[in-house]
Write a protein that holds these residues in place. Structure first.
Motif, PDB file in Angstrom:
ATOM      1  N   THR A  21       0.845  -1.077   0.170  1.00 22.56           N
ATOM      2  CA  THR A  21      -0.032  -0.046   0.044  1.00 22.56           C
ATOM      3  C   THR A  21       0.680   1.306   0.014  1.00 22.56           C
ATOM      4  OG1 THR A  21      -1.711  -1.048   1.329  1.00 22.56           O
ATOM      5  CG2 THR A  21      -1.785   1.359   1.149  1.00 22.56           C
ATOM      6  N   THR A  22       0.855   2.083  -0.971  1.00 22.50           N
ATOM      7  CA  THR A  22       1.610   3.195  -1.149  1.00 22.50           C
ATOM      8  C   THR A  22       0.881   4.241  -1.894  1.00 22.50           C
ATOM      9  OG1 THR A  22       3.965   3.822  -1.457  1.00 22.50           O
ATOM     10  CG2 THR A  22       2.844   2.187  -3.155  1.00 22.50           C
ATOM     11  N   ARG A  23       1.832   5.358  -2.068  1.00 19.13           N
ATOM     12  CA  ARG A  23       1.290   6.402  -3.022  1.00 19.13           C
ATOM     13  C   ARG A  23       1.684   6.116  -4.361  1.00 19.13           C
ATOM     14  NH1 ARG A  23       1.614  12.652  -1.222  1.00 19.13           N
ATOM     15  NH2 ARG A  23      -0.157  11.911  -0.138  1.00 19.13           N
ATOM     16  N   VAL A  24       0.706   6.444  -5.297  1.00 15.72           N
ATOM     17  CA  VAL A  24       0.933   6.028  -6.700  1.00 15.72           C
ATOM     18  C   VAL A  24       0.982   7.529  -7.433  1.00 15.72           C
ATOM     19  CG1 VAL A  24       0.173   4.734  -8.736  1.00 15.72           C
ATOM     20  CG2 VAL A  24       0.027   3.868  -6.264  1.00 15.72           C
ATOM     21  N   TYR A  25       2.022   7.608  -8.232  1.00 14.53           N
ATOM     22  CA  TYR A  25       2.011   8.989  -9.061  1.00 14.53           C
ATOM     23  C   TYR A  25       1.693   8.477 -10.558  1.00 14.53           C
ATOM     24  CZ  TYR A  25       4.624  10.953  -5.231  1.00 14.53           C
ATOM     25  OH  TYR A  25       5.099  10.934  -4.008  1.00 14.53           O
ATOM     26  N   TYR A  26       0.846   9.420 -11.193  1.00 11.10           N
ATOM     27  CA  TYR A  26       0.905   9.532 -12.544  1.00 11.10           C
ATOM     28  C   TYR A  26       2.064  10.096 -13.298  1.00 11.10           C
ATOM     29  CZ  TYR A  26      -1.314  10.493 -17.217  1.00 11.10           C
ATOM     30  OH  TYR A  26      -1.539  10.512 -18.650  1.00 11.10           O
ATOM     31  N   ALA A  27       3.035   9.168 -13.784  1.00  7.25           N
ATOM     32  CA  ALA A  27       4.021   9.908 -14.306  1.00  7.25           C
ATOM     33  C   ALA A  27       4.105  10.582 -15.521  1.00  7.25           C
ATOM     34  CB  ALA A  27       5.347   8.588 -14.368  1.00  7.25           C
ATOM     35  N   ASP A  28       2.995  10.301 -16.323  1.00  3.68           N
ATOM     36  CA  ASP A  28       2.792  11.123 -17.539  1.00  3.68           C
ATOM     37  C   ASP A  28       2.112  12.582 -17.304  1.00  3.68           C
ATOM     38  OD1 ASP A  28       3.795   9.467 -19.539  1.00  3.68           O
ATOM     39  OD2 ASP A  28       1.713   8.277 -19.540  1.00  3.68           O
ATOM     40  N   SER A  29       1.933  13.000 -16.166  1.00  5.94           N
ATOM     41  CA  SER A  29       1.435  14.236 -15.619  1.00  5.94           C
ATOM     42  C   SER A  29       2.345  15.301 -16.004  1.00  5.94           C
ATOM     43  CB  SER A  29       1.214  14.146 -14.137  1.00  5.94           C
ATOM     44  OG  SER A  29       1.372  15.461 -13.564  1.00  5.94           O
ATOM     45  N   ALA A  30       1.735  16.371 -16.555  1.00  8.00           N
ATOM     46  CA  ALA A  30       2.741  17.455 -17.002  1.00  8.00           C
ATOM     47  C   ALA A  30       3.719  17.945 -15.836  1.00  8.00           C
ATOM     48  CB  ALA A  30       1.916  18.646 -17.605  1.00  8.00           C
ATOM     49  N   ALA A  31       3.057  17.925 -14.539  1.00  7.84           N
ATOM     50  CA  ALA A  31       3.679  18.010 -13.522  1.00  7.84           C
ATOM     51  C   ALA A  31       5.010  17.255 -13.027  1.00  7.84           C
ATOM     52  CB  ALA A  31       2.882  18.502 -12.286  1.00  7.84           C
ATOM     53  N   PHE A  32       4.723  16.111 -13.273  1.00  2.23           N
ATOM     54  CA  PHE A  32       5.588  14.944 -12.879  1.00  2.23           C
ATOM     55  C   PHE A  32       6.315  14.407 -14.042  1.00  2.23           C
ATOM     56  CE2 PHE A  32       2.414  14.128  -9.570  1.00  2.23           C
ATOM     57  CZ  PHE A  32       2.791  14.865  -8.592  1.00  2.23           C
ATOM     58  N   LYS A  33       6.116  14.510 -15.198  1.00  7.35           N
ATOM     59  CA  LYS A  33       6.939  13.822 -16.207  1.00  7.35           C
ATOM     60  C   LYS A  33       8.244  14.209 -16.481  1.00  7.35           C
ATOM     61  CE  LYS A  33       5.991  12.629 -21.261  1.00  7.35           C
ATOM     62  NZ  LYS A  33       4.686  12.836 -22.199  1.00  7.35           N
ATOM     63  N   ASP A  34       8.421  15.498 -16.155  1.00  7.24           N
ATOM     64  CA  ASP A  34       9.969  15.816 -16.436  1.00  7.24           C
ATOM     65  C   ASP A  34      10.849  15.249 -15.167  1.00  7.24           C
ATOM     66  OD1 ASP A  34       9.614  17.297 -18.716  1.00  7.24           O
ATOM     67  OD2 ASP A  34       9.605  19.198 -17.820  1.00  7.24           O
TER      68      ASP A  34
END
Length: 106
Positions: free
Chosen positions: A21-34
């Motif tokens: 159980t953890t935090r999952v990020y959307y890596a294609d998000s404009a904020a996180f992709k870079d």
């Protein structure tokens, strides 16, 4: 989904029968992709996530690492990576099979 709130807390999934159980990020998000440019997954804590400094708010009780995913062209999850302080796992078939991609430290 294209902002620094593109993550989901307390997500549960299984890797080889073990529950995480953890935090999952959307890596294609404009904020996180870079954040993934030049990033090589290696064992790390939640606070050492490439996304930590960029996210909208922090979960100070998070102690099971972090995960991130990208979508494929058909809208299915293309790649899902889970990182904790000991291991790195990845699936490219929506969790049917997992590969231990932990780099060998030499």
């Amino acid at each position: 989904m294209n902002n620094n709130k593109a993550f989901f807390s307390n997500q549960t999934f299984y890797i080889n029968g073990e529950r995480y159980t953890t935090r999952v990020y959307y890596a294609d998000s404009a904020a996180f992709k870079d954040a993934l440019i030049g990033y090589t997954p290696k064992p790390a804590s939640y606070r050492d996530s490439p996304f930590f400094a960029l996210e909208a708010w922090h979960n100070n009780n998070q102690n099971q690492g972090f995960a991130y995913y990208t979508y494929g062209k058909d809208g299915s999850i293309n790649m899902f990576t889970y990182v904790n302080e000991n291991k790195v796992y990845q699936t490219t078939d929506e969790g049917k099979t997992w590969q231990d991609i932990t780099p060998n430290e030499k």
